[in-house]
Design a protein around this motif. Structure first.
Motif, PDB file in Angstrom:
ATOM      1  N   ALA A 107       1.490  -8.912  -5.420  1.00 33.17           N
ATOM      2  CA  ALA A 107       1.293  -7.904  -4.375  1.00 33.17           C
ATOM      3  C   ALA A 107      -0.186  -7.918  -4.017  1.00 33.17           C
ATOM      4  N   ARG A 108      -0.545  -8.617  -2.917  1.00 34.23           N
ATOM      5  CA  ARG A 108      -1.944  -8.798  -2.548  1.00 34.23           C
ATOM      6  C   ARG A 108      -2.324  -8.037  -1.282  1.00 34.23           C
ATOM      7  N   THR A 207       1.794  -8.598   4.962  1.00 32.90           N
ATOM      8  CA  THR A 207       1.385  -8.371   3.581  1.00 32.90           C
ATOM      9  C   THR A 207       1.869  -9.509   2.691  1.00 32.90           C
ATOM     10  N   THR A 208       0.996  -9.953   1.794  1.00 36.69           N
ATOM     11  CA  THR A 208       1.313 -11.045   0.876  1.00 36.69           C
ATOM     12  C   THR A 208       1.903 -10.459  -0.401  1.00 36.69           C
ATOM     13  N   ALA A 209       3.201 -10.588  -0.564  1.00 32.06           N
ATOM     14  CA  ALA A 209       3.908 -10.081  -1.739  1.00 32.06           C
ATOM     15  C   ALA A 209       5.043 -11.040  -2.045  1.00 32.06           C
ATOM     16  N   SER A 211       8.474 -11.478  -4.964  1.00 32.48           N
ATOM     17  CA  SER A 211       9.255 -11.275  -6.177  1.00 32.48           C
ATOM     18  C   SER A 211      10.249 -12.421  -6.284  1.00 32.48           C
ATOM     19  N   ARG A 398       2.256  -0.762  -1.961  1.00 31.47           N
ATOM     20  CA  ARG A 398       2.574  -2.155  -2.253  1.00 31.47           C
ATOM     21  C   ARG A 398       2.007  -3.084  -1.185  1.00 31.47           C
ATOM     22  N   ASN A 399       2.118  -2.653   0.081  1.00 25.29           N
ATOM     23  CA  ASN A 399       1.683  -3.509   1.182  1.00 25.29           C
ATOM     24  C   ASN A 399       0.171  -3.695   1.224  1.00 25.29           C
ATOM     25  N   GLY A 401      -1.608  -3.663  -1.546  1.00 26.55           N
ATOM     26  CA  GLY A 401      -1.976  -4.262  -2.822  1.00 26.55           C
ATOM     27  C   GLY A 401      -2.348  -3.297  -3.913  1.00 26.55           C
ATOM     28  N   PRO A 404       2.150  -2.721  -7.720  1.00 25.36           N
ATOM     29  CA  PRO A 404       2.806  -4.012  -7.943  1.00 25.36           C
ATOM     30  C   PRO A 404       4.094  -4.137  -7.131  1.00 25.36           C
ATOM     31  N   MET A 405       4.492  -5.385  -6.915  1.00 24.39           N
ATOM     32  CA  MET A 405       5.752  -5.665  -6.234  1.00 24.39           C
ATOM     33  C   MET A 405       6.904  -5.296  -7.169  1.00 24.39           C
TER      34      MET A 405
END
Length: 749
Positions: A107-108, A207-209, A211, A398-399, A401, A404-405
């Motif tokens: 989650a970045r 967003t960079t996430a 799972s 989360r979006n 960061g 956490p995802m």
């Protein structure tokens, strides 16, 4: 219905200055919220917000008996801000040693460049080669599905260094996916005694996430069936709620319904690409608009949500500070929509989501304030805003960061949105009832005023008599207009009821298919985890159908102008339609239909119009008569045991059609029989069953409009038989009604 007083006292110059000052404060407060959102996004983008602390990562051990494995805690991450690293750089050299483990999933937030993820999977050799295959086939599912581009490299343990590359993402054609599914799924082959390394390169403007979950093929099929069914039901309910609110807006001209309908449809449009369902609906072109649609829809959600909140709490005439804050949020939503339409949503995504969270917080606080002052509907509003607020805040964190995802966040957010839509729809329906109560009170006040005026007119001179007559004439015209409005309302409720039944029937049928699919896929396995949610969903669908039916029946029985438009028709037309409706609600119940013999000396085969009593012609209003049989059959099935059939007997005697609906249920006490046809009366035996007591009253009124009779015979513990007697239509030798031979069908109305 207004939530604040419609008028306000006259203000002097000092009061006007106070109002202007409050408006300025509201604008400054809204601007401060916007500034905080921009600052938070900027801090996150430059890395000022600390990242998650590292945790030890270890290869994930995969065994042949594992059906589903989460890869949380087994990920290593490498940031590539310039996006220039290649596969060769990561297989050896300094870059390969720069990966660092992370806890949970990736989650970045909104980052530039690319992000690399490394996973190590180990398939240990079996103690006995005969009990475990040499190679293990698995499916790697990656979420969220709205990542623009995702390149996956599977590095095997062969000496030749062969690499399997797969390119996925919502910016690429759906036909290129190895597994056709809304989320991103890639097949992975693991060799016994070998460690497989998987490198994933993520490049996205959102967003960079990430799972990841590893599935066995049979377990994934069960998961896919359930996942698609849940998504289909969610989107079906959202379409229905949004459309109904727009219809109410067109009917009542209340902007609250219009803004809420547009808000729901915008939320639905954003979830189509975010969930991956858009690719199933439009496989050939979804990748061209997915990125643009998500950003535009999310900004539109903020825009219409702010407009809806302002209309719901009537902030145009409320507190100037609140009015200014809502104005800023509307401006942010409108500006964001224009920016997203231009394709630059990534630059404002964090700001839009933060302002949306602030909007929900503001709406929840306003609802709490009204609830504390005794406003009944505000309690529903408070719950409706708090449920999605929790999921929205988690998604926002989360979006950007900061959180956490978590796999369940996506489903939790959709569940919160679903409950929000249902609660708000229920609250807005109560708004209609409140408007109706206000109308009745105004009517009673008008009638009381008319009576007072009439009594006072007796003491006035002859000149005042003419004025009184004019006022009475105007009142009569108003009453006629109100009666017409009541009839129009009944027709509208009929239309809404029909529109409700179609999607609810589709949802009910889909649940049955889903139950059969799960039963076949999990034969011999544990199905308890699926049966309980399916049962709750069936009960919810049945409850919605019952709410629609009760609302339709109450609306029709309360209208004084209910009339039947009768035309020649066969009794079987009404019976078949009623049986179709009832069997959709009670698919497992047995209904037995029997035909009797006529008493006029002719066999049924010799009678014009059909070979059975149900085919005998009569003069009837088909929708109204169908309502009678639906109510009688519904009561018989509801108040009788599931293992005993309901009987329908049809006979004709002396020109009268006689239809008997009998059950073997609990029966009705003899003292209650004379009262069961009264509106809202329910016998003592029926108190434990759902119902409102309007069905029999409506049925008797419709039968009497057809010149017939409706009666009940019942015994406690034995059962109840309802008998409908309607005059049959005498048919001539040519098959036309003998009484009106040669006349047009319209003369029967």
């Amino acid at each position: 219905m207004k939530l604040v007083r419609p008028g306000r006292p006259m203000m002097g110059k000092a009061g006007e200055r106070t109002v202007r000052r409050r408006v300025v404060i509201g604008l400054l407060g809204g601007s401060l919220i916007l500034a905080l959102a921009v600052a938070l996004a900027a801090l996150r983008l430059v890395g000022a917000v600390p990242m998650d602390p590292p945790a030890a990562a270890a290869p994930l051990t995969v065994r042949a008996e594992d059906r589903s494995l989460s890869l949380a805690g087994h990920l290593e991450v490498l940031d590539d801000p310039g996006g220039g690293l290649g596969l060769d750089d990561l297989r050896s050299g300094p870059a390969a040693a720069s990966f660092r483990p992370i806890p949970g999933f990736l989650a970045r937030g909104f980052v530039s460049g690319a992000t690399w993820v490394r996973i190590r999977l180990r398939y240990p050799p079996a103690a006995s080669p005969a009990t475990s295959p040499a190679a293990l086939d698995r499916l790697l599912e990656m979420k969220p599905p709205y990542l623009n581009e995702l390149r996956l490299y599977a590095l095997g343990c062969d000496d030749d260094g062969a690499v399997v590359e797969t390119v996925l993402g919502d910016g690429l054609p759906y036909a290129g996916r190895p597994i056709p599914f809304p989320s991103l799924v890639v097949p992975v082959s693991l060799r016994s005694g070998c460690e497989t390394v998987i490198l994933i390169r993520i490049a996205t403007v959102r967003t960079t996430a990430l799972s990841l979950r590893l599935w066995s093929p049979p377990a994934f099929m069960t998961h896919a069936t359930l996942d698609l069914s849940i998504l289909g039901a969610w989107f079906g309910i959202a379409v229905m709620i949004g459309t109904i609110n727009l219809v109410f807006w067109l009917w009542l001209h209340d902007r609250v319904y219009g803004w809420y309908g547009l808000y729901v449809l915008a939320m639905l449009a954003g979830n189509l690409p975010a969930s991956g369902m858009l690719f199933l609906l439009w496989p050939s072109g979804a990748h061209r608009i997915a990125d643009w649609l998500i950003g535009t829809a999310l900004c539109a959600v903020l825009l219409f949500g702010a407009l809806f909140t302002g209309a719901l709490f009537d902030l145009r005439r409320g507190n100037p500070v609140l009015r200014g804050t809502i104005t800023v949020m509307v401006a942010v939503g409108l500006a964001g929509t224009l920016v997203a339409l231009a394709g630059h949503y990534a630059a404002i995504g964090a700001v839009i989501q933060f302002v949306a969270a602030m909007l929900f917080i503001l709406a929840a606080l306003l609802s709490l304030r009204l609830a504390l002052h005794g406003h009944r509907q505000a309690r529903l509003w408070l719950l409706a805003f708090l449920l999605p607020l929790a999921g929205g805040v988690m998604l926002l964190l989360r979006n950007v960061g900061l959180l956490p995802m978590i796999e369940s966040v996506e489903y939790g957010n959709m569940a919160g949105a679903l409950f929000h839509m249902l609660l708000m729809t229920l609250s807005l329906a109560q708004r209609v009832k409140q408007a109706e109560r206000d109308w009745r009170e105004a009517q009673q006040a008008a009638l009381a005023a008319a009576r007072d005026a009439e009594e006072h007119a007796q003491t006035l001179a002859a000149g005042r008599t003419r004025q009184l007559m004019e006022a009475t004439h105007q009142l009569e015209e108003a009453l006629l207009a109100e009666r017409k409005a009541a009839r129009d309302r009944t027709q509208f409720v009929d239309m809404i009821s029909h529109e409700y039944r179609t999607p609810l029937s589709v949802i009910s049928a889909s649940l049955d298919v889903l139950a059969l699919q799960i039963g076949s896929d999990m034969a011999g396995g544990d199905r308890s985890g699926f049966e309980r949610p399916l049962a709750r969903m069936r009960r919810a669908v049945h409850r919605l159908v019952e709410i629609v039916d009760v609302g339709l029946q109450r609306a029709r029985i309360d209208v004084d102008g209910l009339a039947a438009t009768r035309k020649p028709m066969a009794l079987s037309e009404c019976l078949d339609e009623a049986l179709s409706i009832v069997r959709s609600h009670f698919p497992d119940r047995a209904i037995v239909l029997t035909h009797g013999r006529p008493t006029d000396g002719r066999a049924m085969d010799d009678r014009p119009g059909g070979a059975g009593a149900a085919d005998v012609m009569l003069l009837a209003d088909r929708p109204l008569l169908t309502t009678v049989f639906v109510n009688l059959l519904d009561n018989a099935l509801k108040y009788s045991p599931a293992d005993r059939p309901v009987r329908i007997g049809v006979t004709i005697a002396d020109g009268w059609l006689r239809v008997e609906v009998g059950d073997s249920g609990m029966g009705i006490a003899e003292t209650d029989l004379p009262r069961v046809f009264g509106k809202f009366f329910r016998s003592q035996q029926a108190q434990s069953m759902p119902g409102t007591g309007v069905g029999l009253a409506l049925a008797r009124r419709i039968v009497e409009l057809h010149g017939g009779r409706l009666s009940l015979a019942s015994r406690i513990g034995v059962g109840t038989t309802a008998t409908v007697e309607i005059p049959a239509l005498d048919m001539g030798a040519d098959g036309a009604p003998a009484a009106v031979a040669g006349e047009s069908e319209g003369r029967w109305e």
